[in-house]
Design an enzyme around this catalytic site. Structure first.
Site, short mmCIF file in Angstrom:
data_model
loop_
_atom_site.label_atom_id
_atom_site.label_comp_id
_atom_site.label_asym_id
_atom_site.label_seq_id
_atom_site.Cartn_x
_atom_site.Cartn_y
_atom_site.Cartn_z
N HIS A 110 0.81 -1.22 0.00
CA HIS A 110 0.00 0.00 0.00
C HIS A 110 0.85 1.27 0.00
O HIS A 110 0.34 2.35 -0.29
CB HIS A 110 -0.99 0.00 1.17
CG HIS A 110 -0.38 0.20 2.52
ND1 HIS A 110 -0.16 -0.82 3.42
CD2 HIS A 110 0.04 1.33 3.15
CE1 HIS A 110 0.36 -0.34 4.52
NE2 HIS A 110 0.49 0.97 4.39
N ASP A 140 0.01 -7.77 1.28
CA ASP A 140 0.33 -6.35 1.42
C ASP A 140 1.84 -6.14 1.52
O ASP A 140 2.32 -5.29 2.27
CB ASP A 140 -0.37 -5.72 2.62
CG ASP A 140 -0.27 -4.20 2.61
OD1 ASP A 140 -0.15 -3.62 1.52
OD2 ASP A 140 -0.29 -3.59 3.70
N SER A 215 4.79 2.39 8.03
CA SER A 215 4.43 1.24 7.20
C SER A 215 5.61 0.79 6.36
O SER A 215 6.22 1.59 5.65
CB SER A 215 3.25 1.57 6.29
OG SER A 215 2.08 1.75 7.02
#
Length: 469
Positions: A110, A140, A215
């Site tokens: 993402h 992901d 992230s």
């Protein structure tokens, strides 16, 4: 003095000595070594392998419809030619971890999704361009490669299955774009399966502060090894609330190895459907508590059937590691990769049994035959592929159909988009004609018909509608 009295006195003295020893352990640090206890050596060792990731993509913006009208253009003194669509650059930031000296970087999918350009900033402030090697939406995770040749610092993988609740961990990343930041905490929980971030619901939970921008960053142990990739947070404010989630290193390693070998991520196919157990089901099956993955259906000739599993069995462990639900089972198998075998422990009618499951990739029983439908039918603009176990596994299809045309994309502004088709739909029947392949759909779409009676599967349910031609 009696022997009993001496024994009691000895026990009393032992209790006093133990209490004193415990009291001595809980003292203020007095030595310089104790006071200066620090994670700094570990951080210095690992921080060069953690990078900041900058992804950008160009987005075309539509002009106001008034700007295409000649009257309004003359009214505002503009030239007669309609203005070209404007564009702007969208940017996202995150973190990444170098896992190979050649410059292979792991980050979250993402973070770089739909990016036209990706750059990374190293700890020495060098900014280098990267190419996207692999994107795996189901986990992901994404793999980047630094374009500039060189030898780069790396982080070694830890065995994330060896983690225990209470272990100390450090999170390293680039929160809010302020620069590389280190936070510390403990492993709060393992095998979290209700996070909703990827198809493989099996996360490490930590209270080490994780914020937007972290992230793709590293979660490391006190030996400086990578135990997970920071991925998500639970927050009501947008900032850290002490509940962060990381993808375990054992799954990250599988994706990284696939990228290094130049292929796609291949996952074992079990050839069965599973269901989580609740209290009522567990009691009906004679279990002391809800645990494991209940087999509800098997693919004839698939690995699970060949291993001897049957509907009603409850898989409770893979290679000796407990399985609490179907998500945990999927994770355990995914970390094994393709090739070889895994030992399943399962319960049947209250008795424990074992089975050997072949770890093989899902077969492509029919060619996927990807097609984009054109023409004037309501299906124009659909991109479809033939359903097969391989396509089902690759695209994460969770419906009940075993054949049909699976929609993978819908062109913007197309007839299909206007009708309301979505990626993930499976065309099952059109005007009472079964749609078993993409070729069959293309042939049906060429017909000139006033009304189309369409049956599709969406979200596990059959939806029927009538569409004007």
């Amino acid at each position: 003095m009696s022997q009993l009295y001496r024994a009691a006195l000895a026990v009393f003295a032992a209790v006093i000595a133990f209490s004193a020893a415990v009291a001595q352990e809980r003292v203020v640090p007095r030595t310089e070594e104790a006071i200066r206890y620090s994670f700094a050596p570990i951080v210095k060792q690992v921080s060069p392998a953690v990078v900041n990731v900058y992804a950008s993509r160009t987005v075309r913006q539509r002009n106001s419809p008034f700007m295409d009208d000649p009257f309004f253009r003359r009214f505002f003194g503009l030239d007669d030619a309609p203005a070209a669509p404007r564009s702007r650059v969208q940017q996202s930031l995150g973190s990444g971890v170098i896992v190979d000296p050649s410059g292979i970087i792991v980050t979250n999918n993402h973070v770089i999704e739909n990016a036209d350009e990706v750059k990374v900033a190293l700890s020495d402030r060098r900014e280098l361009e990267c190419e996207i090697v692999l994107k795996d939406e189901r986990t992901d995770l994404a793999i980047l490669r630094i374009k500039e040749k060189g030898t780069y610092p790396t982080l070694a993988f830890a065995d994330s299955d060896a983690l225990e609740v209470g272990d100390i961990v450090l999170a390293i990343g680039n929160p809010f774009g302020v620069g590389q930041t280190v936070t510390s905490g403990i492993v709060s929980a393992l095998a979290r399966t209700q996070v909703g971030v990827s198809d493989y619901q099996f996360f490490i939970q930590t209270d080490a502060a994780i914020n937007p921008g972290n992230s793709g960053g590293a979660l490391i142990d006190v030996d400086g090894r990578l135990v997970g990739i920071n991925t998500a947070i639970y927050s009501r404010s947008g900032g850290s609330m002490g509940i962060g989630f990381a993808i375990p290193a054992n799954l990250v390693r599988v994706v990284a190895d696939a990228a290094k070998s130049g292929g796609a991520v291949k996952r074992p196919w079990i050839g069965a459907d599973f269901q989580a157990l609740n209290g009522e089901l567990a009691e009906g099956l004679g279990l002391d508590r809800p645990r494991g993955a209940l087999v509800t259906a098997l693919v004839p000739g698939g690995p699970a059937e060949r291993a001897g599993l049957a509907a009603g069995d409850v898989v409770v462990a893979v290679d000796g590691l407990d399985v609490d639900d179907p998500n945990a089972l999927n994770y355990r198998l995914a970390t094994r990769g393709v090739g070889g075998a895994a030992e399943l422990r399962y319960l049947r009618k209250g008795r424990e049994r074992t089975a050997t499951l072949a770890l093989e990739a899902a077969p492509e029983t029919v060619p996927r035959d990807e097609r984009t439908i054109d023409g004037g039918s309501p299906f124009a603009g659909l991109t479809v592929v033939n359903l097969s176990p391989a396509v089902t596994e690759e695209l994460g299809y969770r419906g009940r159909q075993t054949s049909g045309a699976l929609v993978t994309a819908v062109a913007d502004g197309s007839n299909a988009a206007d009708v309301g088709f979505r990626p993930g739909d499976v065309l099952v029947e059109i005007n009472r004609q079964p749609v078993e392949t993409t070729a069959a759909l293309a042939q049906i779409a060429r017909q000139r018909i006033g009304l189309w009676r369409v049956s599709i599967e969406r979200g596990g349910r059959i939806v029927r509608s009538v569409i004007g031609g």
